[in-house]
Design a protein around this motif. Structure first.
Motif, PDB file in Angstrom:
ATOM      1  N   VAL A 344       0.894  -1.200   0.122  1.00  0.00           N
ATOM      2  CA  VAL A 344      -0.003   0.070   0.131  1.00  0.00           C
ATOM      3  C   VAL A 344       0.942   1.081  -0.058  1.00  0.00           C
ATOM      4  O   VAL A 344       1.715   1.335   0.768  1.00  0.00           O
ATOM      5  CB  VAL A 344      -0.901   0.014   1.168  1.00  0.00           C
ATOM      6  CG1 VAL A 344      -1.789   1.285   1.348  1.00  0.00           C
ATOM      7  CG2 VAL A 344      -2.054  -1.333   1.245  1.00  0.00           C
ATOM      8  N   THR A 345       0.747   2.081  -0.832  1.00  0.00           N
ATOM      9  CA  THR A 345       1.595   3.568  -1.089  1.00  0.00           C
ATOM     10  C   THR A 345       0.796   4.495  -1.105  1.00  0.00           C
ATOM     11  O   THR A 345      -0.350   4.824  -1.481  1.00  0.00           O
ATOM     12  CB  THR A 345       2.227   3.276  -2.321  1.00  0.00           C
ATOM     13  OG1 THR A 345       3.203   4.409  -2.379  1.00  0.00           O
ATOM     14  CG2 THR A 345       1.412   3.371  -3.676  1.00  0.00           C
ATOM     15  N   PRO A 346       1.117   5.650  -0.357  1.00  0.00           N
ATOM     16  CA  PRO A 346       0.525   6.953  -0.495  1.00  0.00           C
ATOM     17  C   PRO A 346       0.979   7.550  -1.997  1.00  0.00           C
ATOM     18  O   PRO A 346       1.944   7.005  -2.583  1.00  0.00           O
ATOM     19  CB  PRO A 346       1.402   7.729   0.760  1.00  0.00           C
ATOM     20  CG  PRO A 346       2.752   7.258   0.822  1.00  0.00           C
ATOM     21  CD  PRO A 346       2.263   5.554   0.591  1.00  0.00           C
ATOM     22  N   THR A 347       0.132   8.513  -2.452  1.00  0.00           N
ATOM     23  CA  THR A 347       0.409   8.832  -3.879  1.00  0.00           C
ATOM     24  C   THR A 347       0.467  10.611  -3.678  1.00  0.00           C
ATOM     25  O   THR A 347      -0.439  11.196  -2.954  1.00  0.00           O
ATOM     26  CB  THR A 347      -0.933   8.628  -4.569  1.00  0.00           C
ATOM     27  OG1 THR A 347      -0.953   7.231  -4.838  1.00  0.00           O
ATOM     28  CG2 THR A 347      -0.523   9.173  -6.144  1.00  0.00           C
ATOM     29  N   VAL A 348       1.489  11.070  -4.289  1.00  0.00           N
ATOM     30  CA  VAL A 348       1.765  12.469  -3.875  1.00  0.00           C
ATOM     31  C   VAL A 348       1.382  12.892  -5.623  1.00  0.00           C
ATOM     32  O   VAL A 348       2.101  12.577  -6.410  1.00  0.00           O
ATOM     33  CB  VAL A 348       3.007  12.893  -3.662  1.00  0.00           C
ATOM     34  CG1 VAL A 348       3.202  14.428  -3.789  1.00  0.00           C
ATOM     35  CG2 VAL A 348       3.201  12.161  -2.355  1.00  0.00           C
ATOM     36  N   ARG A 349       0.281  13.782  -5.893  1.00  0.00           N
ATOM     37  CA  ARG A 349      -0.010  14.074  -7.162  1.00  0.00           C
ATOM     38  C   ARG A 349       0.456  15.510  -7.476  1.00  0.00           C
ATOM     39  O   ARG A 349       0.070  15.950  -8.614  1.00  0.00           O
ATOM     40  CB  ARG A 349      -1.637  14.120  -7.173  1.00  0.00           C
ATOM     41  CG  ARG A 349      -2.286  12.650  -7.014  1.00  0.00           C
ATOM     42  CD  ARG A 349      -3.697  12.527  -7.133  1.00  0.00           C
ATOM     43  NE  ARG A 349      -4.351  12.767  -6.001  1.00  0.00           N
ATOM     44  CZ  ARG A 349      -5.035  13.979  -5.722  1.00  0.00           C
ATOM     45  NH1 ARG A 349      -5.258  14.958  -6.666  1.00  0.00           N
ATOM     46  NH2 ARG A 349      -5.665  14.335  -4.512  1.00  0.00           N
ATOM     47  N   LEU A 350       0.709  16.336  -6.591  1.00  0.00           N
ATOM     48  CA  LEU A 350       1.085  17.622  -6.642  1.00  0.00           C
ATOM     49  C   LEU A 350       1.819  18.454  -5.602  1.00  0.00           C
ATOM     50  O   LEU A 350       1.501  18.117  -4.510  1.00  0.00           O
ATOM     51  CB  LEU A 350      -0.259  18.615  -6.995  1.00  0.00           C
ATOM     52  CG  LEU A 350      -0.077  20.058  -6.940  1.00  0.00           C
ATOM     53  CD1 LEU A 350      -1.306  20.719  -8.046  1.00  0.00           C
ATOM     54  CD2 LEU A 350      -0.272  21.070  -5.732  1.00  0.00           C
ATOM     55  N   ILE A 351       2.945  19.185  -5.965  1.00  0.00           N
ATOM     56  CA  ILE A 351       3.624  19.827  -5.026  1.00  0.00           C
ATOM     57  C   ILE A 351       3.433  21.448  -5.663  1.00  0.00           C
ATOM     58  O   ILE A 351       3.930  21.641  -6.777  1.00  0.00           O
ATOM     59  CB  ILE A 351       5.265  19.499  -4.932  1.00  0.00           C
ATOM     60  CG1 ILE A 351       5.057  17.987  -4.504  1.00  0.00           C
ATOM     61  CG2 ILE A 351       6.051  20.342  -4.114  1.00  0.00           C
ATOM     62  CD1 ILE A 351       4.724  18.016  -2.839  1.00  0.00           C
ATOM     63  N   SER A 352       3.221  22.223  -4.683  1.00  0.00           N
ATOM     64  CA  SER A 352       3.305  23.458  -5.039  1.00  0.00           C
ATOM     65  C   SER A 352       4.309  24.277  -3.906  1.00  0.00           C
ATOM     66  O   SER A 352       4.383  24.266  -2.902  1.00  0.00           O
ATOM     67  CB  SER A 352       1.960  24.072  -4.906  1.00  0.00           C
ATOM     68  OG  SER A 352       1.731  25.462  -4.843  1.00  0.00           O
ATOM     69  N   VAL A 353       4.854  25.336  -4.758  1.00  0.00           N
ATOM     70  CA  VAL A 353       5.647  26.390  -4.080  1.00  0.00           C
ATOM     71  C   VAL A 353       5.276  27.507  -4.123  1.00  0.00           C
ATOM     72  O   VAL A 353       5.485  27.963  -5.093  1.00  0.00           O
ATOM     73  CB  VAL A 353       7.265  26.059  -4.444  1.00  0.00           C
ATOM     74  CG1 VAL A 353       8.175  27.114  -3.704  1.00  0.00           C
ATOM     75  CG2 VAL A 353       8.062  24.708  -4.426  1.00  0.00           C
ATOM     76  N   ALA A 354       4.694  28.342  -3.155  1.00  0.00           N
ATOM     77  CA  ALA A 354       4.478  29.832  -3.191  1.00  0.00           C
ATOM     78  C   ALA A 354       5.466  30.655  -2.345  1.00  0.00           C
ATOM     79  O   ALA A 354       5.760  30.267  -1.016  1.00  0.00           O
ATOM     80  CB  ALA A 354       3.096  30.150  -2.631  1.00  0.00           C
ATOM     81  N   LEU A 355       5.963  31.849  -3.106  1.00  0.00           N
ATOM     82  CA  LEU A 355       7.056  32.611  -2.375  1.00  0.00           C
ATOM     83  C   LEU A 355       6.662  33.996  -2.100  1.00  0.00           C
ATOM     84  O   LEU A 355       5.723  34.294  -3.127  1.00  0.00           O
ATOM     85  CB  LEU A 355       8.196  32.681  -3.509  1.00  0.00           C
ATOM     86  CG  LEU A 355       8.692  31.181  -3.642  1.00  0.00           C
ATOM     87  CD1 LEU A 355      10.026  31.219  -4.861  1.00  0.00           C
ATOM     88  CD2 LEU A 355       9.326  30.569  -2.339  1.00  0.00           C
ATOM     89  N   ARG A 356       6.938  34.692  -1.141  1.00  0.00           N
ATOM     90  CA  ARG A 356       6.779  36.070  -0.869  1.00  0.00           C
ATOM     91  C   ARG A 356       8.038  36.588  -0.644  1.00  0.00           C
ATOM     92  O   ARG A 356       8.823  35.890   0.357  1.00  0.00           O
ATOM     93  CB  ARG A 356       5.650  35.979   0.389  1.00  0.00           C
ATOM     94  CG  ARG A 356       5.468  37.355   0.745  1.00  0.00           C
ATOM     95  CD  ARG A 356       4.553  37.487   1.904  1.00  0.00           C
ATOM     96  NE  ARG A 356       4.131  38.901   2.160  1.00  0.00           N
ATOM     97  CZ  ARG A 356       3.635  39.115   3.571  1.00  0.00           C
ATOM     98  NH1 ARG A 356       3.513  38.421   4.491  1.00  0.00           N
ATOM     99  NH2 ARG A 356       3.495  40.314   3.891  1.00  0.00           N
ATOM    100  N   ASN A 357       8.137  37.986  -0.950  1.00  0.00           N
ATOM    101  CA  ASN A 357       9.051  38.815  -0.095  1.00  0.00           C
ATOM    102  C   ASN A 357       8.610  39.954   0.353  1.00  0.00           C
ATOM    103  O   ASN A 357       7.941  40.842  -0.121  1.00  0.00           O
ATOM    104  CB  ASN A 357      10.189  39.376  -1.410  1.00  0.00           C
ATOM    105  CG  ASN A 357      11.413  40.018  -0.811  1.00  0.00           C
ATOM    106  OD1 ASN A 357      11.386  40.663   0.244  1.00  0.00           O
ATOM    107  ND2 ASN A 357      12.476  39.924  -1.631  1.00  0.00           N
ATOM    108  N   ALA A 358       8.813  39.688   1.907  1.00  0.00           N
ATOM    109  CA  ALA A 358       7.787  40.627   2.519  1.00  0.00           C
ATOM    110  C   ALA A 358       8.960  42.019   2.996  1.00  0.00           C
ATOM    111  O   ALA A 358       8.180  42.907   3.696  1.00  0.00           O
ATOM    112  CB  ALA A 358       7.628  40.045   3.969  1.00  0.00           C
TER     113      ALA A 358
END
Length: 552
Positions: A344-358
């Motif tokens: 039985v395996t987990p499934t990773v369908r999407l990875i998102s990277v959101a960046l901010r310069n404060a």
């Protein structure tokens, strides 16, 4: 006749030998030979070497700064041309330097700039009969696989130096020498985050941007791609390549997963701080691998698990923060998959990277790749759900999952706010407001869901596409309220320093633009639908850095 012909040939050979020459048809022909030398940090120009011998250094961490390549091929119409990718300059062919050839220097001398990659080609009428192979030793990578005939070899975009090189010429279709290869790929291209958001969701995304597949593999997944455990394994790690980015102070990673009973995933990232050495040259100062905790739909999911603090950056529950007001310009992520059940395996369908310069005046410009019609935007009929009429023990704390529940119900997935709340609850932080936990919960129903730092235009694009979006705001509902917060006239509560609401549309009245909101803080379901002045909303939203849940 046969004997006479042989006798004549012998006589002819004898005459030719006596004359010091052979007929062209049977003359011995020398194979082309390639000579090359490199300019090495601290050492200067080395002596020329030939035909696969290493030029450069090994084990001394010294950069190559220049290279000269020439041929010894008197019996052929053959030349050689080459270009390098140079620190602070880039590929020579993209500048007025152009390609170099036949012994001219490619690179620089006296500037202390490293070579980062190289391309080499053969020229001339006889070029089709040979292949030029070349292999480089790159900082942090070791010996890369052999490249040939103009392919890139090296690590352009990584700020990694070349330290050594082999070059050989072989007859067309021949093989390069066998030898040490630490990385199969001859060239590992470092891609860039476009604007402030990167989404990896297709098979090519995961394959082309992988640095390590440790007991995991990429599989087709309903037309997209997914990371899963290889058969027979109960743990594994996917490690991405490093990505260049605009300077940022904060990063939020989010993920779409399927986590059957007994499985979980752990998402981590590390960032490289903008730094320079004593000579004013850029240098790399990487953070530790920092963890967003453990996620699964059947476990007590928790932030605060794994490394969460270090000298360069730290985790603030769901946000990676670069320390001391500094910025980073590179990011790398990895996903750790676990299963308690063989097969039985987990499934990773999407990875998102959101960046901010404060940092003031240093915000990252949002980049859109299309140009939809944003006139005459609709008002979406999103179901109205008040958090305040739900389970009393949690009612005042579940604005985030209530907002997610409204969006899921809009799409036809019947979810109650309490179910969304306990489905996204962070048992480590002991709170319902973990941003990527909320989008991961939405993704467990098969949706694409991620966290973004968006803009008003971005929200209008969502509405134009028929998608409501949840946003994080902080406000007070009157200037008379004693709080240092933006004012939103007509808001249902006096003040909040962190609150999730749902954007349902836009409208204009008497020259004033309004945003249509489902605010779950209303005291009843009927009171959830409100409208806020767009300028007041924008100020309240900016308090979170414009955090947005995108759910499709």
């Amino acid at each position: 006749m046969k004997k006479c012909f042989q006798s004549s040939l012998i006589v002819l050979l004898g005459l030719c030998l006596f004359a010091g020459m052979l007929p062209a048809a049977i003359m011995a022909v020398e194979n082309p030979s390639v000579s090359y030398r490199t300019h090495v940090q601290n050492d200067g120009w080395q002596e020329f070497v030939t035909d696969g011998i290493m030029s450069g250094t090994s084990g001394r961490s010294l950069r190559l700064e220049g290279i000269e390549v020439k041929l010894d091929a008197p019996d052929y119409d053959l030349g050689i041309t080459y270009q390098t990718h140079i620190q602070n300059i880039g590929w020579e062919a993209d500048t007025d330097r152009g390609w170099q050839s036949n012994g001219a220097m490619s690179g620089t001398e006296g500037l202390s700039y490293r070579l980062e990659a190289i391309q080499i080609n053969l020229t001339g009428a006889d070029a089709a009969g040979f292949d030029v192979y070349y292999q480089v030793h790159a900082q942090n990578m070791g010996w890369l696989g052999w490249a040939k005939n103009g392919e890139s070899s090296g690590t352009a975009g990584y700020s990694y130096r070349l330290e050594g090189i082999h070059i050989v010429i072989v007859p067309k279709g021949g093989n390069p020498p066998t030898g040490t290869v630490d990385q199969d790929a001859p060239f590992i291209e470092r891609k860039s985050v476009l604007g402030n958001l990167m989404i990896q969701t297709t098979g090519s995304d995961f394959n082309e941007n992988a640095m390590g597949l440790d007991r995991v593999e990429i599989v087709a997944n309903s037309g997209d791609g997914a990371i899963v455990l290889k058969s027979g394994n109960q743990s594994g790690v996917y490690t991405s390549n490093i990505f260049n980015a605009n300077s940022f102070t904060k990063a939020v990673l989010s993920w779409d997963t399927d986590t059957p009973d007994g499985t979980l995933v752990q998402v981590e990232a590390r960032v490289c701080e903008n730094a320079v050495d004593a000579n004013g040259l850029s240098t790399e100062n990487w953070s530790d691998w920092l963890s967003w905790g453990r996620w699964g739909t059947t476990i007590n999911r928790s932030s605060g698990v794994g490394v969460t603090d270090g000298p360069v950056a730290k985790m603030d529950v769901d946000t990676l923060v670069v320390k001391d007001g500094k910025t980073a310009n590179k990011i790398q992520y990895r996903v750790i998959l676990h299963s308690g059940n063989a097969g039985v395996t987990p499934t990773v369908r999407l990875i998102s990277v959101a960046l901010r310069n404060a940092n003031p005046g240093q915000g990252i410009t949002k980049v859109f790749t299309d140009n939809p019609d944003l006139s005459n935007l609709p008002i979406l009929n999103v179901p109205q759900l008040s958090q305040m009429v739900r389970e009393p023990s949690i009612a005042d704390s579940i604005c985030s999952p209530t907002s997610v529940a409204m969006i899921l119900n809009y799409y036809g997935t019947p979810v109650q706010p309490e179910g969304a709340a306990w489905g996204s609850y962070d048992y480590g932080y002991q709170d319902f407001g973990n941003w990527p936990f909320n989008t991961a919960y939405a993704s467990s129903f098969g949706y694409h869901a991620y966290v973004d730092y968006s803009t008003i235009e971005g929200l209008k694009r969502e509405i134009a596409g028929g998608h409501p979006a949840a946003v994080a705001v902080a406000y007070k509902n009157s200037a008379s309220v004693n709080a240092n917060l933006p004012v939103i006239d007509g808001a249902p509560i006096r003040s909040t320093y962190g609150h999730l609401i749902v954007v349902c549309g836009f409208t204009q009245e008497n020259g004033t633009e309004y945003i249509i909101i489902n605010d779950p803080a209303a005291s009843s379901d009927a009171g959830v639908r409100v409208r806020y002045r767009l300028d007041q909303f924008a100020a309240a939203w900016a308090e979170s850095g414009n955090i947005t849940y995108i759910i499709h």
